[in-house]
Design an enzyme around this catalytic site. Structure first.
Site, PDB file in Angstrom:
ATOM      1  N   HIS A   1       0.815  -1.217   0.000  1.00  0.00           N
ATOM      2  CA  HIS A   1       0.000   0.000   0.000  1.00  0.00           C
ATOM      3  C   HIS A   1       0.848   1.267   0.000  1.00  0.00           C
ATOM      4  O   HIS A   1       0.308   2.367  -0.167  1.00  0.00           O
ATOM      5  CB  HIS A   1      -0.914  -0.009   1.230  1.00  0.00           C
ATOM      6  CG  HIS A   1      -2.215   0.708   1.039  1.00  0.00           C
ATOM      7  ND1 HIS A   1      -2.852   0.828  -0.186  1.00  0.00           N
ATOM      8  CD2 HIS A   1      -3.026   1.350   1.933  1.00  0.00           C
ATOM      9  CE1 HIS A   1      -3.965   1.506  -0.038  1.00  0.00           C
ATOM     10  NE2 HIS A   1      -4.108   1.843   1.223  1.00  0.00           N
TER      11      HIS A   1
ATOM     12  N   TYR B   1      -2.134   9.468   6.832  1.00  0.00           N
ATOM     13  CA  TYR B   1      -2.785   8.210   6.457  1.00  0.00           C
ATOM     14  C   TYR B   1      -3.563   8.424   5.164  1.00  0.00           C
ATOM     15  O   TYR B   1      -4.056   9.510   4.871  1.00  0.00           O
ATOM     16  CB  TYR B   1      -3.675   7.635   7.568  1.00  0.00           C
ATOM     17  CG  TYR B   1      -2.870   7.110   8.738  1.00  0.00           C
ATOM     18  CD1 TYR B   1      -2.327   5.833   8.692  1.00  0.00           C
ATOM     19  CD2 TYR B   1      -2.619   7.917   9.846  1.00  0.00           C
ATOM     20  CE1 TYR B   1      -1.566   5.349   9.746  1.00  0.00           C
ATOM     21  CE2 TYR B   1      -1.857   7.446  10.906  1.00  0.00           C
ATOM     22  CZ  TYR B   1      -1.326   6.155  10.850  1.00  0.00           C
ATOM     23  OH  TYR B   1      -0.561   5.688  11.877  1.00  0.00           O
TER      24      TYR B   1
ATOM     25  N   ASN C   1      -6.475   7.694   3.857  1.00  0.00           N
ATOM     26  CA  ASN C   1      -7.843   8.185   3.763  1.00  0.00           C
ATOM     27  C   ASN C   1      -7.999   9.654   4.132  1.00  0.00           C
ATOM     28  O   ASN C   1      -9.052  10.248   3.889  1.00  0.00           O
ATOM     29  CB  ASN C   1      -8.766   7.346   4.657  1.00  0.00           C
ATOM     30  CG  ASN C   1      -8.957   5.937   4.116  1.00  0.00           C
ATOM     31  OD1 ASN C   1      -8.532   5.630   3.008  1.00  0.00           O
ATOM     32  ND2 ASN C   1      -9.588   5.102   4.899  1.00  0.00           N
TER      33      ASN C   1
ATOM     34  N   ASN D   1     -13.672  19.880 -14.795  1.00  0.00           N
ATOM     35  CA  ASN D   1     -12.562  20.688 -15.300  1.00  0.00           C
ATOM     36  C   ASN D   1     -11.467  20.769 -14.240  1.00  0.00           C
ATOM     37  O   ASN D   1     -11.735  20.948 -13.059  1.00  0.00           O
ATOM     38  CB  ASN D   1     -13.049  22.094 -15.652  1.00  0.00           C
ATOM     39  CG  ASN D   1     -13.924  22.074 -16.884  1.00  0.00           C
ATOM     40  OD1 ASN D   1     -13.829  21.172 -17.710  1.00  0.00           O
ATOM     41  ND2 ASN D   1     -14.795  23.065 -16.998  1.00  0.00           N
TER      42      ASN D   1
END
Length: 213
Positions: free
Chosen positions: A43, A88, A90, A136
């Site tokens: 990760h 972290y 998230n 955009n």
């Protein structure tokens, strides 16, 4: 773990698209989780890519800026900013959005690097936009393949494991390839980089897709 699209909406939900008024740097953001526990895990390949690129260019990452380990330098005249958010995965938006806003960068000068289980281990894919539902001021993505978990293994557990020896060799090679892709982006622009890099990685995908990771 947040779904990828939700995560990226959090990264830049408050950041407007800013028109370019002259030469601007690129901001490369590697995603991962801070702390020794997560070092060298699947990760954290976004962190690994930033570290490898910084070492190749001789850029120090010792500064802390907007909750990120941060460095800045240039390659062949193009400024580059490097960041590894320490919030972290998230909560990366607490770092990445303010960082891009501080430097007044449009999202099309931001590239986010992260792991992807949908790509075979060691395969890279660079995307010029965020996919469906984008607006955009899209930001770019460099996905680093980590492969799929074996058998019925929990994907979350798989992502938080360290690479085995075989996979580590493939990932290290991919990180070196990633350095060259990022250099190409800085010198030749996004369109040429996407076309050239993805064509090469397509053949690599075919070679390694059935190999164990």
């Amino acid at each position: 773990m947040l779904h990828c699209s939700k995560l990226f909406r959090r990264l830049f939900h408050a950041l407007p698209s800013v028109p370019s008024s002259g030469p601007q740097p690129w901001l490369f953001i590697g995603l991962g989780n801070p702390g020794e526990k997560y070092q060298s895990t699947r990760h954290n390949v976004g962190f690994d890519m930033i570290s490898t690129f910084a070492q190749a260019l001789g850029i120090s990452m010792n500064s802390v800026h907007f909750k990120s380990h941060f460095g800045e330098g240039e390659f062949e005249g193009t400024p580059v900013l490097l960041a590894k958010p320490q919030t972290y995965m998230n909560l990366s938006g607490e770092s990445t959005g303010p960082l891009a806003a501080y430097y007044k960068l449009p999202l099309n000068r931001v590239l986010v690097i992260y792991d992807d289980m949908d790509l075979p281990c060691g395969v890279l894919r660079i995307q010029p936009r965020g996919g469906h539902g984008h607006h955009n001021g899209e930001f770019c993505r460099l996905r680093v393949g980590i492969g799929r978990p074996p058998g019925q293994m929990d994907p979350k557990a798989f992502m938080l494991q360290k690479f085995n020896k075989t996979a580590r060799v493939r990932i290290d090679a991919a990180l070196e390839e990633g350095v060259e892709i990022l250099k190409m982006l800085l010198t030749k622009g996004l369109t040429e980089c996407v076309n050239s890099a993805n064509a090469e990685q397509k053949y690599k995908h075919l070679r390694v897709q059935n190999l164990p990771c």
